[in-house]
Every structure is written in structure tokens, then in C-alpha cells.
Design a protein around this motif. Sequence first.
Motif, PDB file in Angstrom:
ATOM      1  N   GLY A 122       0.814  -1.216   0.000  1.00  0.00           N
ATOM      2  CA  GLY A 122       0.000   0.000   0.000  1.00  0.00           C
ATOM      3  C   GLY A 122       0.843   1.259   0.000  1.00  0.00           C
ATOM      4  O   GLY A 122       0.555   2.215  -0.733  1.00  0.00           O
ATOM      5  N   VAL A 123       1.887   1.273   0.834  1.00  0.00           N
ATOM      6  CA  VAL A 123       2.768   2.451   0.895  1.00  0.00           C
ATOM      7  C   VAL A 123       3.500   2.637  -0.427  1.00  0.00           C
ATOM      8  O   VAL A 123       3.596   3.755  -0.952  1.00  0.00           O
ATOM      9  CB  VAL A 123       3.765   2.312   2.062  1.00  0.00           C
ATOM     10  CG1 VAL A 123       4.795   3.442   2.027  1.00  0.00           C
ATOM     11  CG2 VAL A 123       3.017   2.313   3.396  1.00  0.00           C
ATOM     12  N   ALA A 124       4.038   1.549  -0.984  1.00  0.00           N
ATOM     13  CA  ALA A 124       4.800   1.635  -2.225  1.00  0.00           C
ATOM     14  C   ALA A 124       3.929   2.100  -3.385  1.00  0.00           C
ATOM     15  O   ALA A 124       4.312   3.009  -4.133  1.00  0.00           O
ATOM     16  CB  ALA A 124       5.428   0.279  -2.545  1.00  0.00           C
TER      17      ALA A 124
ATOM     18  N   TYR B 218       4.012   5.622  -5.676  1.00  0.00           N
ATOM     19  CA  TYR B 218       4.080   5.654  -7.134  1.00  0.00           C
ATOM     20  C   TYR B 218       2.907   6.419  -7.731  1.00  0.00           C
ATOM     21  O   TYR B 218       3.038   7.026  -8.808  1.00  0.00           O
ATOM     22  CB  TYR B 218       4.122   4.236  -7.701  1.00  0.00           C
ATOM     23  CG  TYR B 218       5.523   3.709  -7.883  1.00  0.00           C
ATOM     24  CD1 TYR B 218       6.182   3.845  -9.107  1.00  0.00           C
ATOM     25  CD2 TYR B 218       6.195   3.099  -6.834  1.00  0.00           C
ATOM     26  CE1 TYR B 218       7.466   3.376  -9.274  1.00  0.00           C
ATOM     27  CE2 TYR B 218       7.487   2.627  -6.987  1.00  0.00           C
ATOM     28  CZ  TYR B 218       8.118   2.760  -8.207  1.00  0.00           C
ATOM     29  OH  TYR B 218       9.422   2.304  -8.380  1.00  0.00           O
ATOM     30  N   VAL B 219       1.769   6.402  -7.072  1.00  0.00           N
ATOM     31  CA  VAL B 219       0.617   7.159  -7.582  1.00  0.00           C
ATOM     32  C   VAL B 219       0.908   8.653  -7.541  1.00  0.00           C
ATOM     33  O   VAL B 219       0.555   9.405  -8.466  1.00  0.00           O
ATOM     34  CB  VAL B 219      -0.648   6.820  -6.766  1.00  0.00           C
ATOM     35  CG1 VAL B 219      -1.792   7.762  -7.116  1.00  0.00           C
ATOM     36  CG2 VAL B 219      -1.072   5.371  -7.023  1.00  0.00           C
ATOM     37  N   LEU B 220       1.553   9.107  -6.480  1.00  0.00           N
ATOM     38  CA  LEU B 220       1.942  10.506  -6.407  1.00  0.00           C
ATOM     39  C   LEU B 220       3.049  10.807  -7.418  1.00  0.00           C
ATOM     40  O   LEU B 220       3.892   9.962  -7.697  1.00  0.00           O
ATOM     41  CB  LEU B 220       2.434  10.847  -4.998  1.00  0.00           C
ATOM     42  CG  LEU B 220       1.364  10.926  -3.898  1.00  0.00           C
ATOM     43  CD1 LEU B 220       2.040  11.074  -2.535  1.00  0.00           C
ATOM     44  CD2 LEU B 220       0.423  12.093  -4.159  1.00  0.00           C
TER      45      LEU B 220
ATOM     46  N   TRP C 226      12.850   1.679  -3.668  1.00  0.00           N
ATOM     47  CA  TRP C 226      13.291   0.705  -2.679  1.00  0.00           C
ATOM     48  C   TRP C 226      12.121   0.163  -1.854  1.00  0.00           C
ATOM     49  O   TRP C 226      12.135  -1.004  -1.449  1.00  0.00           O
ATOM     50  CB  TRP C 226      14.355   1.326  -1.774  1.00  0.00           C
ATOM     51  CG  TRP C 226      15.637   1.587  -2.504  1.00  0.00           C
ATOM     52  CD1 TRP C 226      16.159   2.798  -2.875  1.00  0.00           C
ATOM     53  CD2 TRP C 226      16.551   0.600  -2.979  1.00  0.00           C
ATOM     54  NE1 TRP C 226      17.332   2.636  -3.554  1.00  0.00           N
ATOM     55  CE2 TRP C 226      17.612   1.290  -3.627  1.00  0.00           C
ATOM     56  CE3 TRP C 226      16.606  -0.785  -2.922  1.00  0.00           C
ATOM     57  CZ2 TRP C 226      18.684   0.627  -4.206  1.00  0.00           C
ATOM     58  CZ3 TRP C 226      17.683  -1.449  -3.498  1.00  0.00           C
ATOM     59  CH2 TRP C 226      18.701  -0.742  -4.132  1.00  0.00           C
ATOM     60  N   VAL C 227      11.137   1.009  -1.603  1.00  0.00           N
ATOM     61  CA  VAL C 227       9.947   0.531  -0.891  1.00  0.00           C
ATOM     62  C   VAL C 227       9.218  -0.502  -1.736  1.00  0.00           C
ATOM     63  O   VAL C 227       8.764  -1.545  -1.235  1.00  0.00           O
ATOM     64  CB  VAL C 227       9.016   1.707  -0.533  1.00  0.00           C
ATOM     65  CG1 VAL C 227       7.730   1.192   0.112  1.00  0.00           C
ATOM     66  CG2 VAL C 227       9.712   2.677   0.412  1.00  0.00           C
TER      67      VAL C 227
ATOM     68  N   ALA D 264       8.471  -4.469  -1.097  1.00  0.00           N
ATOM     69  CA  ALA D 264       7.124  -5.035  -1.254  1.00  0.00           C
ATOM     70  C   ALA D 264       7.153  -6.276  -2.137  1.00  0.00           C
ATOM     71  O   ALA D 264       6.476  -7.278  -1.851  1.00  0.00           O
ATOM     72  CB  ALA D 264       6.182  -3.985  -1.838  1.00  0.00           C
ATOM     73  N   VAL D 265       7.941  -6.243  -3.202  1.00  0.00           N
ATOM     74  CA  VAL D 265       8.040  -7.405  -4.097  1.00  0.00           C
ATOM     75  C   VAL D 265       8.681  -8.586  -3.371  1.00  0.00           C
ATOM     76  O   VAL D 265       8.225  -9.735  -3.493  1.00  0.00           O
ATOM     77  CB  VAL D 265       8.841  -7.037  -5.361  1.00  0.00           C
ATOM     78  CG1 VAL D 265       9.131  -8.282  -6.190  1.00  0.00           C
ATOM     79  CG2 VAL D 265       8.078  -6.013  -6.200  1.00  0.00           C
TER      80      VAL D 265
END
Length: 273
Positions: free
Chosen positions: A213-215, A219-221, A233-234, A238-239
Motif C-alpha cells: 500500500g505504501v509503495a 508511485y501514484v503521487l 526501494w519501498v 514489497a516485491v
Amino acid sequence: MTGVPASAAGGSARANGAAAAPAGASSTKAPVKGMGVSGAGATGTGVSGPAAVADEATGAQTEAKPARGGKIAAAAVNQASVWNVANLLTMLRLLLVPGFVALMLADGGYDPAWRSLAWAAFAIAMITDLFDGHLARTYNLVTDFGKIADPIADKAIMGAALICLSGLGDLPWWVTGVILGRELGITLLRFLVIRYGVIPASRGGKLKTLTQGVAVGMYVLALTGWLATLRFWVMAAAVVLTVATGLDYVRQAIVLRRQGIAERRAALQESEG
């Protein structure tokens, strides 16, 4: 020898018999059967008429019946109250999916203002995901609709965000494929082994969801500079968590299936023996 009057002896015998009768009434089953009352046993199961009332008075059945009825009544209430707070939050999350996509792709998909609004919609969806499950479990608001709609809403908003980001060229398609493939694969795996048991959500899985969710939100921003490097890196973390927790769920499914098969074989051998 001291003589005892016959009347006195008979009176004492009758008195002793009268006094002993209540104490042995509950355990005296043969006379009851002889009187034609159906069902006889030490527990009083299957006894009809006054005997059944007497057994219920002991609390053995009166405790079981209200408990069973209470569960049925509670389930009926839960199933009837679909319009509870938890389900409304789930419905809101489902409605946010098309809104998020529209905001994300508005004006070509690269306008910082529209991307900020899309991030707000995504953030609201992620926050409601945390609250609806907690409310449903805490206040006993679990319904069949919630069980089905909640995971669909979770995967819909995350899948929409990943596909939009990859379609705009902000995120490699292989990252989207790994995350969505893992989510769909684990969901299918849960259904395949549900006959043997339920795979519980692990702490690693919850951390994976939070990191994803954070990552994706970063990326949306429309971030630039060191923040753009940080989001890389986040997303990498996550991956890694996505793959690691996916493999762990596969391991749990294999163990659960083996245990289920072993228990069934043991039960079958016991019944045959």
C-alpha cells in the motif's frame, strides 16, 4: 430381646422409603420405562413428557438449547444486517475503484493535481480496508457478503492501481504481474485446501499488504528527486515480501493438506477396526 411394634417398624420402613425416593428418582429409569415413557438412559436423552422436563431442570439440556438457539439467532441477525458499518466501508471501497481509475487517467495520467486526488482515493480505500475487518470482528458484524466482497475490494483497488501505473509506464509490468499473480494464486490455493482447514493470515502477510500500500501510494503521487528513489526501494521491499509470503503460504498449504489426509486415514482405520 426388645420387641418392636410391627406398626412402628412398618412406619419407619415407609418413612425411609419415602425419604429415599426423591434422592433416587432421577436415577430410577426402569420404572419409568415400565410406565411406557419413550427413551431411557442415564442422561435422559430422548425422554419425552414429564421426564424430559425433569432433565431440563437439571441444567444439562437447558444450557445446551439456549446456547444453540443463541448462535442461530445471532447468525440470523448477522446475515440480516447486511447494511452494517463494516459492509458499508467495503461498498465504499468498491465504489472508489472506478473513481480512482478516472482520477488516475485524467488529463493523460501525468497531471500532478489529478494524481494527488487519485492518491487520496487510494489512501481512503487502504484505510477503510484496515477498519472494516476490525469492526466486523470486534462487533460481530461478519456476514456472507462481507466475506466475499472484502477480499474482492482489496484486490480490485490494488490491481487497478498497479495496472494503471504499468499502463502509464511508471511501473514495470513484471512487478504488476508478480504482485497480482501472487494474490490470485494464494486465493485459489486457499480454496483448494479449504477442505483440510483454513490458512491463517500471517504477520508477514500483513506486513506485505502494508508495504504494498505504501509503495503503490508513493508511485501514484508524482514524486521527484530522492522521494522517487525512495519509492523504488519501498516497492522492491514489497516485491520481496510478496514472493516470500507467497512461498510461505504454499508451504502451509502443503503441510495442511498432508495433516488432513493423515487424519482422514487414521479416522477411517479406526472406524474399520
